[in-house]
Design a protein around this motif. Sequence first.
Motif, PDB file in Angstrom:
ATOM      1  N   LEU A 125       0.874  -1.319  -0.038  1.00  0.00           N
ATOM      2  CA  LEU A 125       0.207  -0.165   0.019  1.00  0.00           C
ATOM      3  C   LEU A 125       0.809   1.156   0.031  1.00  0.00           C
ATOM      4  O   LEU A 125       0.636   2.206  -0.760  1.00  0.00           O
ATOM      5  N   ALA A 126       1.928   1.186   0.759  1.00  0.00           N
ATOM      6  CA  ALA A 126       2.727   2.181   0.642  1.00  0.00           C
ATOM      7  C   ALA A 126       3.404   2.446  -0.541  1.00  0.00           C
ATOM      8  O   ALA A 126       3.412   3.665  -1.096  1.00  0.00           O
ATOM      9  N   LEU A 127       3.802   1.440  -1.174  1.00  0.00           N
ATOM     10  CA  LEU A 127       4.395   1.545  -2.471  1.00  0.00           C
ATOM     11  C   LEU A 127       3.655   2.143  -3.641  1.00  0.00           C
ATOM     12  O   LEU A 127       4.259   2.983  -4.532  1.00  0.00           O
ATOM     13  N   VAL A 128       2.566   2.110  -3.496  1.00  0.00           N
ATOM     14  CA  VAL A 128       1.340   2.612  -4.458  1.00  0.00           C
ATOM     15  C   VAL A 128       0.947   3.823  -3.930  1.00  0.00           C
ATOM     16  O   VAL A 128       0.005   4.378  -4.162  1.00  0.00           O
ATOM     17  N   HIS A 129       1.468   4.531  -2.883  1.00  0.00           N
ATOM     18  CA  HIS A 129       1.073   5.891  -2.342  1.00  0.00           C
ATOM     19  C   HIS A 129      -0.264   5.822  -1.677  1.00  0.00           C
ATOM     20  O   HIS A 129      -0.930   6.810  -1.614  1.00  0.00           O
ATOM     21  N   LEU A 130      -0.653   4.745  -0.872  1.00  0.00           N
ATOM     22  CA  LEU A 130      -1.658   4.681   0.051  1.00  0.00           C
ATOM     23  C   LEU A 130      -1.163   4.386   1.170  1.00  0.00           C
ATOM     24  O   LEU A 130      -0.795   3.325   1.574  1.00  0.00           O
ATOM     25  N   ASP A 183       6.944   5.605 -12.390  1.00  0.00           N
ATOM     26  CA  ASP A 183       8.276   5.569 -11.687  1.00  0.00           C
ATOM     27  C   ASP A 183       8.456   4.538 -10.762  1.00  0.00           C
ATOM     28  O   ASP A 183       9.281   3.645 -11.067  1.00  0.00           O
ATOM     29  N   GLU A 184       7.248   4.152  -9.840  1.00  0.00           N
ATOM     30  CA  GLU A 184       7.467   3.266  -8.983  1.00  0.00           C
ATOM     31  C   GLU A 184       7.350   1.639  -9.626  1.00  0.00           C
ATOM     32  O   GLU A 184       8.109   0.767  -9.209  1.00  0.00           O
ATOM     33  N   MET A 185       6.586   1.612 -10.603  1.00  0.00           N
ATOM     34  CA  MET A 185       6.541   0.310 -11.334  1.00  0.00           C
ATOM     35  C   MET A 185       7.979   0.102 -11.922  1.00  0.00           C
ATOM     36  O   MET A 185       8.146  -1.158 -11.687  1.00  0.00           O
ATOM     37  N   LEU A 186       8.318   1.013 -12.509  1.00  0.00           N
ATOM     38  CA  LEU A 186       9.923   0.693 -13.074  1.00  0.00           C
ATOM     39  C   LEU A 186      10.943   0.279 -11.949  1.00  0.00           C
ATOM     40  O   LEU A 186      11.465  -1.006 -12.226  1.00  0.00           O
ATOM     41  N   LEU A 187      11.094   0.927 -10.914  1.00  0.00           N
ATOM     42  CA  LEU A 187      11.699   0.376  -9.777  1.00  0.00           C
ATOM     43  C   LEU A 187      11.227  -0.962  -9.049  1.00  0.00           C
ATOM     44  O   LEU A 187      12.078  -2.113  -9.147  1.00  0.00           O
ATOM     45  N   LEU A 188      10.003  -1.057  -9.175  1.00  0.00           N
ATOM     46  CA  LEU A 188       9.474  -2.406  -8.506  1.00  0.00           C
ATOM     47  C   LEU A 188       9.823  -3.622  -9.461  1.00  0.00           C
ATOM     48  O   LEU A 188      10.236  -4.616  -8.996  1.00  0.00           O
ATOM     49  N   VAL A 189       9.448  -3.516 -10.748  1.00  0.00           N
ATOM     50  CA  VAL A 189       9.664  -4.578 -11.602  1.00  0.00           C
ATOM     51  C   VAL A 189      11.090  -4.943 -11.835  1.00  0.00           C
ATOM     52  O   VAL A 189      11.494  -6.298 -11.867  1.00  0.00           O
ATOM     53  N   ARG A 190      12.015  -3.848 -11.617  1.00  0.00           N
ATOM     54  CA  ARG A 190      13.598  -4.141 -11.677  1.00  0.00           C
ATOM     55  C   ARG A 190      13.620  -5.141 -10.630  1.00  0.00           C
ATOM     56  O   ARG A 190      14.357  -6.120 -10.554  1.00  0.00           O
ATOM     57  N   GLU A 191      13.302  -4.556  -9.251  1.00  0.00           N
ATOM     58  CA  GLU A 191      13.649  -5.304  -8.017  1.00  0.00           C
ATOM     59  C   GLU A 191      13.091  -6.776  -8.011  1.00  0.00           C
ATOM     60  O   GLU A 191      13.777  -7.663  -7.628  1.00  0.00           O
ATOM     61  N   LEU A 192      11.786  -6.857  -8.493  1.00  0.00           N
ATOM     62  CA  LEU A 192      10.961  -8.206  -8.526  1.00  0.00           C
ATOM     63  C   LEU A 192      11.606  -9.102  -9.510  1.00  0.00           C
ATOM     64  O   LEU A 192      11.642 -10.452  -9.570  1.00  0.00           O
ATOM     65  N   ALA A 193      12.286  -8.349 -10.709  1.00  0.00           N
ATOM     66  CA  ALA A 193      12.748  -9.075 -11.827  1.00  0.00           C
ATOM     67  C   ALA A 193      11.450 -10.001 -12.524  1.00  0.00           C
ATOM     68  O   ALA A 193      11.755 -11.267 -12.859  1.00  0.00           O
TER      69      ALA A 193
END
Length: 263
Positions: A125-130, A183-193
Amino acid sequence: MPRGAEIVVRGAGVTYPGATVPTLQDLTLTIAPGEFLVVVGPSGCGKSTLLRTINRLIPLNAGSIAIDGIDIASLDPVALRRGIGYAIQAVGLFPHMRVGANVAIVPELLGWSRERIAARVDALLALVHLDPERYRDRFPRELSGGEAQRVGVARAIAGEPRVLLMDEPFGAVDAIVRSQLQDEMLLLVRELATTTLFVTHDVDEALLLADRIVVVNRGRIEQTGTPLEVLAGPASPFVERLFHANDAVIELREKARERQRLR
Ligand SMILES: Nc1ncnc2c1ncn2[C@@H]1O[C@H](COP(=O)(O)OP(=O)(O)OP(=O)(O)O)[C@@H](O)[C@H]1O
Ligand SMILES: [Mg+2]
């Protein structure tokens, strides 16, 4: 952290019952582990259909799809879907379940511990700004369209899937939130691969997010390439038009040329 899966689509075809023409025709495509593939194309060209063949919401009439070398037709569809995150524009949150419970659906099915689920829900939730404190216990009807969409994205990635299908997940949010989410999406998918198939109408979004872009037109692949390849070397006038339709500079240049001609 699980690595993304490889997806191999071979000669895939879909003809809906009663339809006279196929919606997808002879589609062949390999998506590398961890790749972020963006599918673009006009309304009705078959983008959502393609996504839904991968989690078997729609059966193939021709060809095959393999995930990490295993033909998905041989897998139990429910088990298959548990390993695939799916976010759609219409969101589809369960109205009788609170936000936290919606996000926790797949982790619950996967049998994670209470503590791990609670921590995961708050982090997502924090990650998607909620703010978890404010949103965790709300019902979907108490959210704006954009907030609901963000919960939908959080839910799709909650089970740490190795494949992520996103069908215009940011369609209902304003430009500022959209750009934050991108932007969050980019970081997230890189992190999760996570191997991701992301559908959008928005060519700017495609150019920003994609490792590779697939342009679909009338159920066929028109071009596959990196954003630079597609921009610099459009394979057809169709691709060229698609990527420059909103290009104000080109439009102005054309108008200027037109004026010159009229003088
Ligand atoms: N369940 C269905 N039964 C019959 N036809 C369908 C079904 N779902 C989609 N179609 C048809 O298949 C074609 C492709 O639909 P699809 O939803 O894949 O397009 P799309 O590229 O996602 O479009 P959009 O950008 O508008 O979402 C359309 O002509 C649509 O009417
Ligand atoms: Mg669609």
